[in-house]
Design a protein around this motif. Structure first.
Motif, mmCIF file in Angstrom:
data_model
loop_
_atom_site.group_PDB
_atom_site.id
_atom_site.type_symbol
_atom_site.label_atom_id
_atom_site.label_comp_id
_atom_site.label_asym_id
_atom_site.label_seq_id
_atom_site.Cartn_x
_atom_site.Cartn_y
_atom_site.Cartn_z
ATOM 1 N N PRO A 23 0.837 -1.209 0.000
ATOM 2 C CA PRO A 23 0.000 0.000 0.000
ATOM 3 C C PRO A 23 0.865 1.250 0.000
ATOM 4 C CG PRO A 23 -0.735 -1.563 1.674
ATOM 5 C CD PRO A 23 0.584 -2.063 1.174
ATOM 6 N N THR A 24 0.415 2.252 -0.696
ATOM 7 C CA THR A 24 1.122 3.524 -0.691
ATOM 8 C C THR A 24 0.947 4.185 0.677
ATOM 9 O OG1 THR A 24 -0.809 4.780 -1.445
ATOM 10 C CG2 THR A 24 0.621 3.790 -3.149
ATOM 11 N N PRO A 25 1.798 5.160 1.008
ATOM 12 C CA PRO A 25 1.604 5.879 2.268
ATOM 13 C C PRO A 25 0.193 6.444 2.406
ATOM 14 C CG PRO A 25 3.747 6.396 1.358
ATOM 15 C CD PRO A 25 3.036 5.578 0.323
ATOM 16 N N ALA A 26 -0.360 6.964 1.323
ATOM 17 C CA ALA A 26 -1.718 7.517 1.392
ATOM 18 C C ALA A 26 -2.736 6.420 1.687
ATOM 19 C CB ALA A 26 -2.056 8.226 0.082
ATOM 20 N N GLU A 27 -2.535 5.239 1.086
ATOM 21 C CA GLU A 27 -3.447 4.122 1.350
ATOM 22 C C GLU A 27 -3.317 3.638 2.798
ATOM 23 O OE1 GLU A 27 -3.606 2.179 -3.159
ATOM 24 O OE2 GLU A 27 -2.103 1.504 -1.717
ATOM 25 N N GLN A 28 -2.099 3.604 3.310
ATOM 26 C CA GLN A 28 -1.900 3.225 4.709
ATOM 27 C C GLN A 28 -2.556 4.232 5.642
ATOM 28 O OE1 GLN A 28 2.170 1.801 5.755
ATOM 29 N NE2 GLN A 28 2.631 2.205 3.608
ATOM 30 N N ALA A 29 -2.436 5.514 5.292
ATOM 31 C CA ALA A 29 -3.059 6.552 6.119
ATOM 32 C C ALA A 29 -4.576 6.401 6.127
ATOM 33 C CB ALA A 29 -2.660 7.933 5.597
ATOM 34 N N ALA A 30 -5.136 6.128 4.959
ATOM 35 C CA ALA A 30 -6.586 5.958 4.875
ATOM 36 C C ALA A 30 -7.056 4.787 5.723
ATOM 37 C CB ALA A 30 -7.004 5.780 3.425
ATOM 38 N N ALA A 31 -6.258 3.701 5.715
ATOM 39 C CA ALA A 31 -6.641 2.520 6.496
ATOM 40 C C ALA A 31 -6.624 2.796 7.987
ATOM 41 C CB ALA A 31 -5.700 1.369 6.171
ATOM 42 N N LEU A 32 -5.797 3.754 8.424
ATOM 43 C CA LEU A 32 -5.723 4.081 9.844
ATOM 44 C C LEU A 32 -6.951 4.825 10.348
ATOM 45 C CD1 LEU A 32 -1.990 5.202 10.138
ATOM 46 C CD2 LEU A 32 -3.019 3.163 11.168
ATOM 47 N N VAL A 33 -7.631 5.557 9.464
ATOM 48 C CA VAL A 33 -8.725 6.411 9.941
ATOM 49 C C VAL A 33 -10.095 6.037 9.383
ATOM 50 C CG1 VAL A 33 -7.170 8.361 10.332
ATOM 51 C CG2 VAL A 33 -8.287 8.126 8.116
ATOM 52 N N ASN A 34 -10.148 5.422 8.225
ATOM 53 C CA ASN A 34 -11.446 5.116 7.631
ATOM 54 C C ASN A 34 -12.183 4.062 8.454
ATOM 55 O OD1 ASN A 34 -11.020 6.923 5.573
ATOM 56 N ND2 ASN A 34 -10.420 5.385 4.065
ATOM 57 N N GLY A 35 -13.448 4.355 8.743
ATOM 58 C CA GLY A 35 -14.260 3.429 9.524
ATOM 59 C C GLY A 35 -13.944 3.442 11.003
ATOM 60 N N LYS A 36 -13.074 4.344 11.448
ATOM 61 C CA LYS A 36 -12.696 4.415 12.860
ATOM 62 C C LYS A 36 -13.504 5.491 13.582
ATOM 63 C CE LYS A 36 -9.494 1.367 12.103
ATOM 64 N NZ LYS A 36 -8.082 1.690 12.130
ATOM 65 N N GLY A 75 -1.417 11.439 4.177
ATOM 66 C CA GLY A 75 -2.811 11.132 3.903
ATOM 67 C C GLY A 75 -3.485 12.152 3.002
ATOM 68 N N ALA A 76 -4.596 11.721 2.406
ATOM 69 C CA ALA A 76 -5.420 12.663 1.642
ATOM 70 C C ALA A 76 -5.966 13.726 2.601
ATOM 71 C CB ALA A 76 -6.563 11.914 0.967
ATOM 72 N N GLN A 77 -6.323 14.884 2.058
ATOM 73 C CA GLN A 77 -6.735 15.986 2.919
ATOM 74 C C GLN A 77 -7.911 15.626 3.828
ATOM 75 O OE1 GLN A 77 -4.880 18.910 3.043
ATOM 76 N NE2 GLN A 77 -6.074 19.078 4.943
ATOM 77 N N PRO A 78 -8.920 14.901 3.341
ATOM 78 C CA PRO A 78 -10.024 14.533 4.253
ATOM 79 C C PRO A 78 -9.542 13.669 5.423
ATOM 80 C CG PRO A 78 -10.710 14.272 1.972
ATOM 81 C CD PRO A 78 -9.235 14.529 1.951
ATOM 82 N N ASP A 79 -8.557 12.787 5.165
ATOM 83 C CA ASP A 79 -8.036 11.954 6.250
ATOM 84 C C ASP A 79 -7.225 12.786 7.234
ATOM 85 O OD1 ASP A 79 -9.200 9.704 5.113
ATOM 86 O OD2 ASP A 79 -7.421 9.254 3.897
ATOM 87 N N GLN A 80 -6.435 13.735 6.710
ATOM 88 C CA GLN A 80 -5.704 14.634 7.593
ATOM 89 C C GLN A 80 -6.676 15.413 8.480
ATOM 90 O OE1 GLN A 80 -2.591 17.087 5.881
ATOM 91 N NE2 GLN A 80 -2.301 15.676 4.162
ATOM 92 N N ASP A 81 -7.772 15.861 7.876
ATOM 93 C CA ASP A 81 -8.743 16.658 8.634
ATOM 94 C C ASP A 81 -9.368 15.848 9.764
ATOM 95 O OD1 ASP A 81 -8.188 18.749 6.928
ATOM 96 O OD2 ASP A 81 -9.971 18.446 5.660
ATOM 97 N N LYS A 82 -9.587 14.540 9.526
ATOM 98 C CA LYS A 82 -10.185 13.703 10.575
ATOM 99 C C LYS A 82 -9.304 13.676 11.819
ATOM 100 C CE LYS A 82 -12.629 10.564 7.424
ATOM 101 N NZ LYS A 82 -12.703 9.182 6.890
ATOM 102 N N VAL A 83 -7.979 13.604 11.607
ATOM 103 C CA VAL A 83 -7.062 13.575 12.736
ATOM 104 C C VAL A 83 -6.909 14.956 13.348
ATOM 105 C CG1 VAL A 83 -4.651 13.213 13.404
ATOM 106 C CG2 VAL A 83 -5.800 11.559 11.924
#
Length: 446
Positions: free
Chosen positions: A302-315, A335-343
């Protein structure tokens, strides 16, 4: 991993040819045949060569009919010295070259090949012999290897250009002639590919070495360089590189080489795939076939962005708050901007208690490494602005482990740095919120 080369004995192609007896022509007698016009794209038909001088004729036959290789060498050398302009000069040089090869005199063999190219610049046998010999000398660690590389590529390219015009030797069947041309094509492509690899011309290296390996699929001295050419390309061709690294381990000449190269191939697989899961199956396929099966593929990590998404999506928000600082860092840096915003929405303005290593300190600001990767690299990923000036007696030392509290106010994604204000030093663990240790690393990625 350093390149491992083996030197091979010349023997893939028999370069010596059977002597062709010239015709002896009486003075004034016309030639028996005239050359036919050459058609475009066709090799020039061989013409019967005729020696007019009976003494020259007898000297040539006397040399080529010798059964002892040293006697043949002496006879051919004498013939070429006495008749330097003979119509049979090229034939004599080819036979002399092959005789020196048979006698194991490599230097004389190469000297004769050079003389043959002076007389016939497109002589296939000389070009093939020099291409093979120089390649194995370079791979065997010749002291002047760097000086030989341009010559090696030149011989290989010249040989490929001349090969379509190579005449079928007399008495050779069509099947044997086709096999001989394929062998020589492999020799020339190997020369080009190896020389290109040494000069980091990876497109030419992969093209030449792949063609050579197709002709010689169990030749370790070709298979392993092909793997390196794929893996060192920009960008790397990891799929083909991993396959041929596995094949190199299969055909390596010693158990030690086999173990070393299998480890290297497995490491390349793990780096590309993200784990060693599935390597056993890939290596088993490489053992069973010299070429990758149709649609052969390896799933990339997985790319870094994909790994980042897996850390926050559905959490849940609580799940995200419980992530390590290294995991927050991955999301906020890759991470993608929406994932960054979640954190960031959950931790901005919230006092955090953490542990890290002091990189640089002043009375009002401390630069801290809080993730294990940044601790090892001695790179600050947190800038802590103190709430009050640090007393001299409490001033932390650079390199010391520090418990602290601060409130996130901003961050920079690349290179990642989080700025915390209202910093305070902690002398003992507070009951809540829990300190965040730096033990976890950022998830690995390419």
């Amino acid at each position: 991993m350093k390149t491992i080369f083996v030197a091979l004995m010349l023997g893939a192609v028999a370069f010596g040819q059977q002597p062709t007896a010239p015709q002896s022509q009486a003075p004034g007698q016309p030639a028996a045949s005239q050359a036919q016009p050459q058609q475009p794209g066709q090799a020039q038909p061989q013409q019967k060569k005729e020696i007019k001088d009976p003494a020259e004729y007898n000297a040539y036959l006397g040399a080529v009919q010798q059964q002892d290789v040293n006697a043949k060498i002496s006879g051919l050398e004498a013939f070429l010295t006495q008749y330097p302009n003979s119509v049979m000069k090229q034939d004599a040089l080819e036979l002399l070259m092959g005789s020196y090869q048979q006698a194991g005199n490599q230097q004389k063999m190469m000297d004769t090949a050079q003389k043959l190219l002076t007389a016939d610049p497109n002589n296939i046998r000389a070009l093939a012999l020099l291409s093979y010999t120089l390649r194995t000398s370079i791979q065997g660690g010749a002291p002047n290897a760097q000086q030989l590389i341009p010559q090696l590529r030149q011989y290989g390219e010249k040989g490929l250009q001349a090969l379509p015009n190579f005449n079928k030797p007399e008495g050779t069947s069509d099947a044997d002639f086709e096999k001989l041309k394929n062998q020589m094509s492999g020799i020339f492509n190997a020369a080009i590919g190896l020389a290109a690899l040494q000069t980091k011309d990876y497109p030419a290296a992969t093209k030449g070495l792949r063609a050579a390996v197709d002709q010689n699929p169990t030749d370790f001295s070709l298979v392993y360089p092909l793997a390196l050419a794929y893996l060192q390309s920009t960008p790397p061709d990891s799929i083909n590189g991993i396959w041929y690294a596995g094949r190199a381990a299969v055909v390596a000449p010693t158990p030690q080489y086999q173990q070393q190269i299998e480890k290297y191939a497995k490491n390349q697989y793990t780096r590309y795939h993200g784990s060693d899961e599935g390597w056993t199956d890939v290596f088993a396929q490489a053992k069973a076939s010299p070429t990758p099966p149709a649609n052969f593929a390896i799933k990339p990590a997985p790319t870094p962005a994909e790994q980042a998404a897996a850390l926050v999506n559905g959490k849940t928000p609580d799940d995200i708050k419980k992530l390590s600082f290294a995991e927050w860092e991955l999301v906020l840096s890759a991470g993608a901007q929406p994932d960054q915003d979640k954190v960031w929405t959950l931790i901005k303005g919230v006092p955090l208690q953490m542990e890290g290593q002091v990189i640089k300190v002043s009375p009002t600001e401390i630069q801290i490494a809080a993730s294990q990767d940044d601790i090892e690299q001695k790179r600050a990923d947190i800038i802590l602005t103190m709430n009050t000036t640090i007393p001299a007696r409490l001033m932390p030392k650079e390199g010391a482990t520090l418990d602290f509290e601060g409130t996130p106010v901003s961050y920079t994604p690349s290179p990642f740095v989080m700025t915390l204000e209202k910093g305070t030093l902690l002398t003992k663990a507070a009951p809540t919120p829990a300190r965040r240790p730096p033990a976890r690393r950022r998830p690995t990625h390419q």
